[in-house]
Design a protein around this motif. Structure first.
Motif, PDB file in Angstrom:
ATOM      1  N   ILE A  98       4.818   6.736 -10.655  1.00 11.83           N
ATOM      2  CA  ILE A  98       3.515   7.334 -10.369  1.00 11.83           C
ATOM      3  C   ILE A  98       3.408   7.547  -8.867  1.00 11.83           C
ATOM      4  O   ILE A  98       3.492   6.596  -8.079  1.00 11.83           O
ATOM      5  N   GLY A  99       3.221   8.783  -8.455  1.00 15.93           N
ATOM      6  CA  GLY A  99       3.165   9.117  -7.042  1.00 15.93           C
ATOM      7  C   GLY A  99       1.739   9.293  -6.542  1.00 15.93           C
ATOM      8  O   GLY A  99       0.903   9.895  -7.216  1.00 15.93           O
ATOM      9  N   THR A 100       1.494   8.763  -5.345  1.00 18.89           N
ATOM     10  CA  THR A 100       0.211   8.939  -4.664  1.00 18.89           C
ATOM     11  C   THR A 100       0.505   9.388  -3.243  1.00 18.89           C
ATOM     12  O   THR A 100       0.528   8.584  -2.302  1.00 18.89           O
ATOM     13  N   PRO A 101       0.791  10.679  -3.049  1.00 19.26           N
ATOM     14  CA  PRO A 101       1.203  11.149  -1.722  1.00 19.26           C
ATOM     15  C   PRO A 101       0.132  11.012  -0.652  1.00 19.26           C
ATOM     16  O   PRO A 101       0.453  11.030   0.535  1.00 19.26           O
ATOM     17  N   ASN A 102      -1.126  10.841  -1.048  1.00 25.17           N
ATOM     18  CA  ASN A 102      -2.197  10.667  -0.070  1.00 25.17           C
ATOM     19  C   ASN A 102      -2.508   9.207   0.220  1.00 25.17           C
ATOM     20  O   ASN A 102      -3.486   8.906   0.916  1.00 25.17           O
ATOM     21  N   ALA A 103      -1.677   8.289  -0.295  1.00 15.26           N
ATOM     22  CA  ALA A 103      -1.931   6.867  -0.070  1.00 15.26           C
ATOM     23  C   ALA A 103      -1.837   6.522   1.413  1.00 15.26           C
ATOM     24  O   ALA A 103      -0.993   7.043   2.149  1.00 15.26           O
ATOM     25  N   THR A 104      -2.700   5.626   1.848  1.00 16.81           N
ATOM     26  CA  THR A 104      -2.651   5.093   3.205  1.00 16.81           C
ATOM     27  C   THR A 104      -1.737   3.875   3.209  1.00 16.81           C
ATOM     28  O   THR A 104      -1.871   2.980   2.380  1.00 16.81           O
ATOM     29  N   LEU A 125      -2.213  -1.612 -10.797  1.00 18.64           N
ATOM     30  CA  LEU A 125      -0.797  -1.362 -10.566  1.00 18.64           C
ATOM     31  C   LEU A 125      -0.393  -1.581  -9.111  1.00 18.64           C
ATOM     32  O   LEU A 125       0.649  -1.095  -8.663  1.00 18.64           O
ATOM     33  N   GLY A 126      -1.224  -2.331  -8.372  1.00 22.73           N
ATOM     34  CA  GLY A 126      -0.808  -2.812  -7.062  1.00 22.73           C
ATOM     35  C   GLY A 126      -1.055  -1.889  -5.897  1.00 22.73           C
ATOM     36  O   GLY A 126      -0.566  -2.151  -4.793  1.00 22.73           O
ATOM     37  N   VAL A 127      -1.810  -0.801  -6.091  1.00 20.89           N
ATOM     38  CA  VAL A 127      -2.113   0.120  -4.989  1.00 20.89           C
ATOM     39  C   VAL A 127      -3.453  -0.273  -4.398  1.00 20.89           C
ATOM     40  O   VAL A 127      -4.487  -0.240  -5.081  1.00 20.89           O
ATOM     41  N   THR A 128      -3.460  -0.647  -3.129  1.00 23.82           N
ATOM     42  CA  THR A 128      -4.664  -1.188  -2.504  1.00 23.82           C
ATOM     43  C   THR A 128      -5.438  -0.160  -1.694  1.00 23.82           C
ATOM     44  O   THR A 128      -6.616  -0.374  -1.406  1.00 23.82           O
ATOM     45  N   SER A 129      -4.808   0.931  -1.275  1.00 19.52           N
ATOM     46  CA  SER A 129      -5.547   1.934  -0.509  1.00 19.52           C
ATOM     47  C   SER A 129      -6.538   2.629  -1.438  1.00 19.52           C
ATOM     48  O   SER A 129      -6.229   2.923  -2.590  1.00 19.52           O
ATOM     49  N   THR A 130      -7.730   2.876  -0.954  1.00 21.51           N
ATOM     50  CA  THR A 130      -8.805   3.411  -1.786  1.00 21.51           C
ATOM     51  C   THR A 130      -9.089   4.863  -1.431  1.00 21.51           C
ATOM     52  O   THR A 130      -8.857   5.307  -0.300  1.00 21.51           O
ATOM     53  N   GLY A 131      -9.593   5.596  -2.423  1.00 25.54           N
ATOM     54  CA  GLY A 131      -9.996   6.975  -2.202  1.00 25.54           C
ATOM     55  C   GLY A 131      -8.850   7.929  -1.940  1.00 25.54           C
ATOM     56  O   GLY A 131      -9.058   9.031  -1.415  1.00 25.54           O
ATOM     57  N   ARG A 137       6.079  -4.139 -12.286  1.00 28.36           N
ATOM     58  CA  ARG A 137       5.924  -2.967 -11.444  1.00 28.36           C
ATOM     59  C   ARG A 137       6.588  -3.201 -10.097  1.00 28.36           C
ATOM     60  O   ARG A 137       6.877  -4.343  -9.715  1.00 28.36           O
ATOM     61  N   ALA A 138       6.805  -2.109  -9.389  1.00 30.75           N
ATOM     62  CA  ALA A 138       7.255  -2.155  -8.000  1.00 30.75           C
ATOM     63  C   ALA A 138       6.505  -1.077  -7.238  1.00 30.75           C
ATOM     64  O   ALA A 138       6.471   0.076  -7.670  1.00 30.75           O
ATOM     65  N   VAL A 139       5.862  -1.454  -6.132  1.00 30.20           N
ATOM     66  CA  VAL A 139       5.144  -0.507  -5.285  1.00 30.20           C
ATOM     67  C   VAL A 139       6.038  -0.177  -4.095  1.00 30.20           C
ATOM     68  O   VAL A 139       6.429  -1.072  -3.332  1.00 30.20           O
ATOM     69  N   LEU A 140       6.370   1.094  -3.942  1.00 34.26           N
ATOM     70  CA  LEU A 140       7.328   1.531  -2.936  1.00 34.26           C
ATOM     71  C   LEU A 140       6.672   2.474  -1.936  1.00 34.26           C
ATOM     72  O   LEU A 140       5.906   3.356  -2.316  1.00 34.26           O
ATOM     73  N   THR A 141       6.980   2.271  -0.662  1.00 28.36           N
ATOM     74  CA  THR A 141       6.590   3.190   0.395  1.00 28.36           C
ATOM     75  C   THR A 141       7.777   3.339   1.335  1.00 28.36           C
ATOM     76  O   THR A 141       8.802   2.673   1.176  1.00 28.36           O
ATOM     77  N   GLN A 142       7.636   4.163   2.350  1.00 26.47           N
ATOM     78  CA  GLN A 142       8.711   4.275   3.330  1.00 26.47           C
ATOM     79  C   GLN A 142       8.765   3.079   4.271  1.00 26.47           C
ATOM     80  O   GLN A 142       9.691   2.978   5.078  1.00 26.47           O
ATOM     81  N   ASP A 143       7.803   2.168   4.146  1.00 31.24           N
ATOM     82  CA  ASP A 143       7.900   0.887   4.845  1.00 31.24           C
ATOM     83  C   ASP A 143       8.600  -0.173   4.001  1.00 31.24           C
ATOM     84  O   ASP A 143       8.832  -1.282   4.488  1.00 31.24           O
ATOM     85  N   GLY A 185       1.873   8.002   1.808  1.00 30.08           N
ATOM     86  CA  GLY A 185       2.356   8.133   0.439  1.00 30.08           C
ATOM     87  C   GLY A 185       2.981   6.880  -0.127  1.00 30.08           C
ATOM     88  O   GLY A 185       3.575   6.071   0.590  1.00 30.08           O
ATOM     89  N   SER A 186       2.842   6.725  -1.450  1.00 35.23           N
ATOM     90  CA  SER A 186       3.460   5.608  -2.157  1.00 35.23           C
ATOM     91  C   SER A 186       3.882   6.048  -3.552  1.00 35.23           C
ATOM     92  O   SER A 186       3.401   7.061  -4.071  1.00 35.23           O
ATOM     93  N   VAL A 187       4.789   5.278  -4.153  1.00 37.40           N
ATOM     94  CA  VAL A 187       5.245   5.493  -5.524  1.00 37.40           C
ATOM     95  C   VAL A 187       5.260   4.135  -6.219  1.00 37.40           C
ATOM     96  O   VAL A 187       5.807   3.160  -5.683  1.00 37.40           O
ATOM     97  N   VAL A 188       4.672   4.065  -7.408  1.00 38.95           N
ATOM     98  CA  VAL A 188       4.700   2.853  -8.219  1.00 38.95           C
ATOM     99  C   VAL A 188       5.636   3.074  -9.395  1.00 38.95           C
ATOM    100  O   VAL A 188       5.510   4.069 -10.119  1.00 38.95           O
ATOM    101  N   ILE A 189       6.602   2.183  -9.569  1.00 40.57           N
ATOM    102  CA  ILE A 189       7.413   2.157 -10.791  1.00 40.57           C
ATOM    103  C   ILE A 189       6.784   1.152 -11.737  1.00 40.57           C
ATOM    104  O   ILE A 189       6.596  -0.014 -11.391  1.00 40.57           O
ATOM    105  N   THR A 190       6.437   1.595 -12.938  1.00 38.68           N
ATOM    106  CA  THR A 190       6.019   0.667 -13.988  1.00 38.68           C
ATOM    107  C   THR A 190       7.190   0.543 -14.953  1.00 38.68           C
ATOM    108  O   THR A 190       7.572   1.509 -15.604  1.00 38.68           O
TER     109      THR A 190
END
Length: 487
Positions: A60-66, A472-478, A91-97, A74-79
């Motif tokens: 699941i991609g959230t390209p606008n994630a902070t 699913l572990g994504v903490t950035s809102t909006g 799950r695994a929450v992945l970013t470029q960090d 951006g972030s991507v969650v693997i479920t």
């Protein structure tokens, strides 16, 4: 934004590679890999089991994630899949960090703007391919990059990143992605689309080597896509021969279109034809997917045209055939012709499309999102339709789902945009594709994903579930969690 500077390549086809490698210990049996070796369709061979446990996974991609204060990084969650589908604890929450992803999360990178998956190195584990079209390499901005996260027993643990090397050309590499056999060897190739151009890796991609990107369209001299904008890509066996074909969806001037690519006599993927979609008065862009809707042995190109008919939207099927998709005819449907309701301006029927067999009858079914659909007095609440596969010349049957449908979790609300992204995949390994779909504007644009089970009768709301960003572990809102699902 911070810029990364890379040395210029000596030819237009060269690319700069940032490589992180490790050896996998996998020898797992993988049905999708066998399917690829036997030359079956893209719909059956795409591998999305990233940890090799036999269950398909969802990205699941959230390209606008902070990310760490950087907006739109951006972030991507693997479920990871289970016998019952999505388990929010797996799950695994992945970013470029993340430690396994080369580079760093930066403002505007849009990591996760496009996602696809396949067993690129043929080791029995699915590999996750993620586009970051806003990646900055040098002036001007947004050259873009693509990250390949290599699957393994515990999921992805190593990665490779591909950059294009212009440094002075704004290309947004990684805007769309597709995998297929695009040459005459037995290795999977990766097609990478930018805002205006198409590149392809030929000869396979592995953890230790990546072939140079070849320009199928050169944006510096009479490009195929001049005056065009790309929106998505898909591959499959839509024609005769031993290789896959590639469809790139988008707009040509003001018109929705698809560009169709096939392997030529020299064994290279080249433009075969371009087709303007919809009716003469339709404007806007197209999205799409590929699958064998009529079970004739040739995959069909299913294009969504959400801007057609004053924004009511349509889908158009280019029937696969020995001489290429559309050569045996086309079929166009809207909500009214499918008896799904009234086609109304702004419904955006066709904004998202996925094709896979839900009922198990051998005919691929079509999931179509209408995120602009009004439900009662709630504007842009959104809906999804499942259109059952059918032979050419027959009108398929369809059924619509929204948050007001009995059994669907949640409640109808203005502006949720339910159906923004859709993906059919067999989450429970019962032989029936299930539907994952998203409403990225749900709950003040925090976003939610749903899973509707597939059965012999089609989709059912019995046992359907929903998960919001926090689940699913994504903490950035909006930031519109679930804007993208892997293809």
């Amino acid at each position: 934004m911070r810029h990364r500077t890379f040395a210029a390549a000596s030819t237009l086809a060269a690319c700069v590679l940032s490589l992180v490698t490790a050896q996998a210990s996998a020898q797992a049996e993988e049905s999708d890999r066998s399917a690829a070796a036997n030359g079956t369709t893209a719909a059956t061979r795409v591998t999305d089991d990233f940890n090799g446990d036999g269950h398909r996974d969802l990205a699941i991609g959230t390209p606008n994630a902070t990310v760490n204060g950087r907006t739109d990084a951006g972030s991507v969650v693997i479920t990871y899949g289970t016998p019952t589908g999505i388990d929010p604890t797996r799950r695994a929450v992945l970013t470029q960090d993340s430690s396994l992803v080369p580079g760093a999360a930066e403002q505007g990178d849009r990591f996760g703007a496009a996602i696809t998956s396949a067993d690129l190195d043929n080791d029995g584990y699915g590999d996750l391919v993620i586009g970051s079209p806003g990646e900055d390499l040098a002036e001007p901005n947004d050259q873009g990059s693509v990250s390949i996260l290599w699957g393994g027993p515990k999921g992805p643990a190593t990665a490779t990143t591909i950059h294009e090397s212009y440094g002075t050309f704004e290309s947004s590499l990684g805007r769309a992605l597709a995998v297929g056999h695009f040459d005459l060897d037995d290795k999977l190739d990766l097609a990478i689309v930018s805002a205006t151009s198409l590149w392809v890796t030929e000869g396979g991609v592995t953890r230790t080597s990546t072939p140079p990107l070849r320009y199928v369209d050169n944006p510096m001299s009479e490009p195929v896509f001049r005056g065009r904008d790309t929106n998505g890509a898909a591959s499959g066996r839509t024609a005769g021969g031993e290789t896959d074909q590639l469809a790139v969806f988008g707009s040509r001037g003001t018109k929705p279109y698809t560009a169709l690519f096939a392997v030529d006599d020299s064994g290279k993927l080249e433009l075969q034809s371009e087709k303007t979609l919809g009716n003469d008065d339709d404007t806007g862009y197209s999205a799409g997917a590929i699958g064998d809707v009529d079970a004739d042995g040739y995959d069909d190109v299913v294009a969504g045209i959400p801007t057609a008919n004053g924004g009511a939207g349509r889908i158009q099927i280019l029937w696969g055939a020995p001489d290429g998709p559309g050569s045996a005819g086309t079929a166009t449907y809207d909500q009214a012709s499918l008896a799904l309701g009234t086609s109304e301006a702004g419904d955006a029927f066709g904004h998202s499309v996925s094709v896979r067999d839900v009922t198990g009858d051998g005919l691929a079914d079509i999931a179509v999102g209408s995120p602009g659909e009004d439900v009662g007095t709630y504007a842009d609440a959104g809906s999804v339709a499942l259109i059952k596969g059918a032979a050419q010349g027959t009108v398929p049957q369809g059924r619509t789902f929204h948050q007001g449908t009995a059994g669907v979790p949640g409640a109808v609300e203005t502006g949720d945009r339910f159906g923004h992204a859709v993906r059919l995949y067999d989450a429970t390994r019962d032989g029936h594709a299930d539907l994952a779909l998203t409403a990225p504007d749900e709950n003040a644009k925090n976003g939610t994903v749903w899973l509707l089970p597939g059965t012999t009768d089609g989709l059912t709301t019995t046992g359907s579930r929903s998960y919001d960003a926090a689940d699913l572990g994504v903490t950035s809102t909006g930031t519109r969690f679930g804007s993208v699902l892997n293809r």
